[in-house]
Motif scaffolding. Structure first.
Motif, PDB file in Angstrom:
ATOM      1  N   ILE A 142       0.863  -1.176   0.000  1.00 55.08           N
ATOM      2  CA  ILE A 142       0.000   0.000   0.000  1.00 55.08           C
ATOM      3  C   ILE A 142       0.901   1.227   0.000  1.00 55.08           C
ATOM      4  O   ILE A 142       1.855   1.307   0.776  1.00 55.08           O
ATOM      5  N   ARG A 143       0.602   2.188  -0.851  1.00 54.41           N
ATOM      6  CA  ARG A 143       1.446   3.376  -0.960  1.00 54.41           C
ATOM      7  C   ARG A 143       0.655   4.616  -0.544  1.00 54.41           C
ATOM      8  O   ARG A 143      -0.473   4.817  -0.969  1.00 54.41           O
ATOM      9  N   LEU A 144       1.285   5.437   0.295  1.00 51.40           N
ATOM     10  CA  LEU A 144       0.722   6.717   0.689  1.00 51.40           C
ATOM     11  C   LEU A 144       1.456   7.797  -0.086  1.00 51.40           C
ATOM     12  O   LEU A 144       2.678   7.927   0.019  1.00 51.40           O
ATOM     13  N   LEU A 145       0.709   8.593  -0.862  1.00 55.16           N
ATOM     14  CA  LEU A 145       1.296   9.601  -1.730  1.00 55.16           C
ATOM     15  C   LEU A 145       0.802  10.989  -1.349  1.00 55.16           C
ATOM     16  O   LEU A 145      -0.313  11.153  -0.864  1.00 55.16           O
ATOM     17  N   ASP A 146       1.653  11.993  -1.576  1.00 57.03           N
ATOM     18  CA  ASP A 146       1.260  13.376  -1.386  1.00 57.03           C
ATOM     19  C   ASP A 146       0.508  13.847  -2.619  1.00 57.03           C
ATOM     20  O   ASP A 146       1.017  13.746  -3.736  1.00 57.03           O
ATOM     21  N   ILE A 147      -0.708  14.361  -2.425  1.00 61.79           N
ATOM     22  CA  ILE A 147      -1.554  14.705  -3.556  1.00 61.79           C
ATOM     23  C   ILE A 147      -0.995  15.884  -4.356  1.00 61.79           C
ATOM     24  O   ILE A 147      -1.295  16.050  -5.535  1.00 61.79           O
ATOM     25  N   VAL A 148      -0.153  16.731  -3.732  1.00 60.45           N
ATOM     26  CA  VAL A 148       0.396  17.906  -4.405  1.00 60.45           C
ATOM     27  C   VAL A 148       1.731  17.598  -5.062  1.00 60.45           C
ATOM     28  O   VAL A 148       1.938  17.839  -6.257  1.00 60.45           O
ATOM     29  N   THR A 149       2.654  17.042  -4.289  1.00 57.82           N
ATOM     30  CA  THR A 149       4.007  16.805  -4.809  1.00 57.82           C
ATOM     31  C   THR A 149       4.145  15.494  -5.566  1.00 57.82           C
ATOM     32  O   THR A 149       5.126  15.289  -6.275  1.00 57.82           O
ATOM     33  N   ARG A 150       3.156  14.597  -5.382  1.00 56.64           N
ATOM     34  CA  ARG A 150       3.162  13.268  -5.998  1.00 56.64           C
ATOM     35  C   ARG A 150       4.248  12.353  -5.417  1.00 56.64           C
ATOM     36  O   ARG A 150       4.497  11.274  -5.936  1.00 56.64           O
ATOM     37  N   GLU A 151       4.877  12.807  -4.364  1.00 58.19           N
ATOM     38  CA  GLU A 151       5.936  12.004  -3.758  1.00 58.19           C
ATOM     39  C   GLU A 151       5.344  10.931  -2.851  1.00 58.19           C
ATOM     40  O   GLU A 151       4.314  11.133  -2.207  1.00 58.19           O
ATOM     41  N   GLU A 152       6.010   9.805  -2.783  1.00 58.87           N
ATOM     42  CA  GLU A 152       5.573   8.723  -1.919  1.00 58.87           C
ATOM     43  C   GLU A 152       6.007   9.008  -0.496  1.00 58.87           C
ATOM     44  O   GLU A 152       7.176   9.216  -0.214  1.00 58.87           O
ATOM     45  N   LYS A 153       5.008   9.019   0.412  1.00 59.58           N
ATOM     46  CA  LYS A 153       5.300   9.263   1.816  1.00 59.58           C
ATOM     47  C   LYS A 153       5.715   7.985   2.540  1.00 59.58           C
ATOM     48  O   LYS A 153       6.685   7.957   3.301  1.00 59.58           O
TER      49      LYS A 153
END
Length: 340
Positions: A195-206
Motif C-alpha cells: 500500500i502506498r501513501l502519496l502526497d496529492i500535491v508533490t506526488r511524492e511517496e510518503k
C-alpha cells in the motif's frame, strides 16, 4: 422437394432476422429500466447488478449504484426512490459530498456526474476518459473531486467545474484510491501486496506499507485519518498507523479474501465484507472480532455503516442489499435484485 424448399426459406428467414438485428441501434437501457422501486422490506431493484451503496452523511438518503443508473432513496419519506440516469447508464461508484448536498457518480467508462440531492438535477458533468471501473471520491472538505480509472487520476474543482490536475504518475491509483481528509494524502494499491501513501500535491511517496503476503483488495481511512485499514487475498485485515507507517493490528477470521472495508463514524468499529459470504465486525481499539453477519448466498462485495452507527448495509453477488442491526447483528431487511 417441397420440404427442402421450405427448409431453405426457413433458414433464409432466420439469417435475415439476425442481419436486421445487427443493423438496428442497440438500446443502452434494459427493457425493465422503467420499473419502479418500492420502499420497504421487499423493495426490488430492477437492474443487472449492484456496484456500490452509500449513505448520505446525515443518514437521510441512500444511493445505490447499478447497471441502469443510481437509485436515490429518501429514507425520511414514503416516496418512491428516484432513478438518476443518463445515456451512459452503468454506474460503478457513488460518493456523497461531506455536506450531503451533492452526489457524484462514475458512469460508464468516462463520465463523472454530480447531482443535486434535493432537486435530483445533474449539475455538473466531467469527461474523465478513465476506461472501465471509474471511481469517484470527494475530499473531506468537499472542494475537490477525484476520479480514477485504469491509467490516471483526475482532480476537479467542484465549485468552478474546472480540471485541476491529471497525472499518469498516480499509476497506483489505477484500481483504488482514497483521500485522507485535508492532509492531501492519497492511499493506493496496485496489483501487489504493498500500500502506498502519496502526497496529492508533490506526488511524492510518503510511505510504503508492507505486511500483506498477497494482493491488497480493499483499503479505508478511519474518520480521524490516523489509521488505515486494508484487506487482502491473504485473508487478513491489517490496521496501520498513517503517520509512521507501522502496522498496529492483524485481524484474522475471514476464510477467503476481503472485498470491502468500512469504518463506523466514530472510528471504533470496522466492517469487512468477504468472499466467504460474510460481513464481520471488529473492535478497532482491541482488534477483537465482535460479530459475524451471515445471510448472503454469494460473496459480499462491500459494506458501509449508517452515519448513526446503528445499521450496516452490505451488498453481494447474490443480487441483494441487506440491512443489519449493528448492536444485535440481526438481519433487518433487504433490497432484492431478481434474476431475469
Amino acid at each position: 422437394m417441397k420440404k427442402v424448399l421450405l427448409f431453405i426459406f426457413f433458414a433464409l428467414g432466420i439469417v435475415w432476422i439476425f442481419v436486421m438485428a445487427s443493423l438496428l441501434p442497440r438500446r443502452i437501457l434494459p427493457e425493465n429500466s422503467q420499473w419502479q422501486l418500492p420502499i420497504g422490506e421487499n423493495a426490488i431493484l430492477r437492474t443487472n447488478g449492484i456496484n456500490d451503496v452509500q449513505y448520505s452523511p446525515d443518514g437521510t438518503h441512500l444511493a445505490v449504484a447499478t447497471a441502469i443508473g443510481i437509485w436515490l432513496y429518501n429514507l425520511n419519506s414514503d416516496e418512491e426512490p428516484v432513478l438518476l440516469t443518463t445515456d451512459t447508464v452503468n454506474v460503478y461508484n457513488v460518493a456523497f459530498s461531506p455536506d450531503g448536498k451533492m452526489l457524484a457518480g462514475g458512469h460508464g467508462e468516462e463520465l463523472v456526474q454530480i447531482w443535486d440531492v434535493n432537486t435530483r438535477v445533474c449539475k455538473k458533468t466531467f469527461i474523465a476518459h478513465h476506461g472501465q471501473n471509474l471511481r469517484v471520491l470527494f475530499s473531506r472538505d468537499g472542494k475537490t473531486l477525484a476520479s480514477s480509472g485504469h491509467h490516471e487520476i483526475n482532480l476537479w474543482d467542484v465549485a468552478t467545474s474546472t480540471h485541476k490536475e491529471m497525472s499518469k504518475e498516480y499509476v497506483y491509483f489505477a484500481k483504488r484510491m482514497f483521500i485522507n481528509g485535508d492532509s492531501g494524502t492519497l492511499a493506493s494499491v496496485d496489483s501487489s501486496d504493498i500500500i502506498r501513501l502519496l502526497d496529492i500535491v508533490t506526488r511524492e511517496e510518503k510511505k510504503a506499507l508492507k505486511g500483506h503476503t498477497k494482493r491488497v483488495k480493499s483499503i479505508a481511512f478511519s474518520p480521524d485519518g490516523q489509521t488505515l485499514a486494508s484487506g487482502s487475498w491473504d485473508r487478513t485485515v491489517r490496521l496501520w498507523d498513517v503517520a509512521t507507517g507501522n502496522q498496529k493490528k492483524v485481524l484474522k477470521g475471514h476464510r477467503k479474501s476481503i472485498n470491502g472495508i468500512a469504518f463506523s463514524a466514530d472510528g471504533q468499529m470496522l466492517a469487512t465484507a468477504g468472499r466467504d459470504r460474510t460481513v464481520r465486525l471488529w473492535d478497532t481499539i482491541t482488534g477483537k472480532h465482535k460479530k459475524t453477519l451471515n445471510g448472503h448466498t454469494a460473496e459480499v462485495n462491500g459494506a458501509t455503516f449508517s452515519p448513526d452507527g446503528q445499521t450496516i448495509v452490505s451488498w453481494s453477488n447474490d443480487r441483494t442489499v441487506r440491512l443489519w442491526n449493528v448492536n444485535s447483528g440481526r438481519f433487518k431487511k433487504s433490497l432484492k435484485v431478481p434474476k431475469f
